[in-house]
Enzyme design. Sequence first.
Site: not given
Ligand code: GAR
Length: 198
Positions: A20, A113, A115, A147, A149-150
């Site tokens: 990302n 974020n 998700h 925020t 809350e997770l």
């Molecule tokens: C992504 O899929 C992101 O949505 C997730 O980790 C991955 C990171 O991929 N995030 C979470 O699960 C946060 N709770 P990347 O390191 O290749 O960007």
Amino acid sequence: MNQEVSPINIVVLASGYGSNLQAIIDAINTNRLSARLTAVISDQKNAFALERAQRENVPAIYVNAGKKPDRIEFDRILLEALYGLKFELIILAGFMRILSAEFVERYHGCIMNIHPSLLPRHKGMNTHERVLRNGDEFHGATVHFVTPELDAGPIILQKSFRVAFDDTAERLKERVHECEHQIYPQAIQLFAESAISI
Ligand code: GAR
């Protein structure tokens, strides 16, 4: 991209591979995103995200919080790392720590974020496995403001797809990544254009 928009400064927090982060870097470098990457911070010394930052000559900062810091202690060290950096937005891109409520309130409306699910479905971990177990028809990704809350902050963008009968958790992860790489730069651009706020 709206050429009138002056670039915002962003700091990316990432714990791992950083695909990302790479999508954000690529969007900046191809003028699809009006932003300047000020620094990349990781809680993992060997995170490939740090190497991606170095390749772009962007400061890559490892936050060494010791073996088992509590949330408050970790955030104190993170604040130290952020001190002196120029940024209007903090981007969590695969950052696998939960930030304290105090930290989140301090940067209210300025933390995003991504998700790997269609929130509010499947907050937390192992989203792809849960989608398969539930027999969900759709899966996808969500960008939201953070925020206390997770995984519950206001949703900015989502992208979904229909789950195929032969999708595995690994394949879903890839398909979700494709969605994420599209919507994360778009969401940041909306912020740069002052088109969204909490
Ligand atoms: C992504 O899929 C992101 O949505 C997730 O980790 C991955 C990171 O991929 N995030 C979470 O699960 C946060 N709770 P990347 O390191 O290749 O960007």
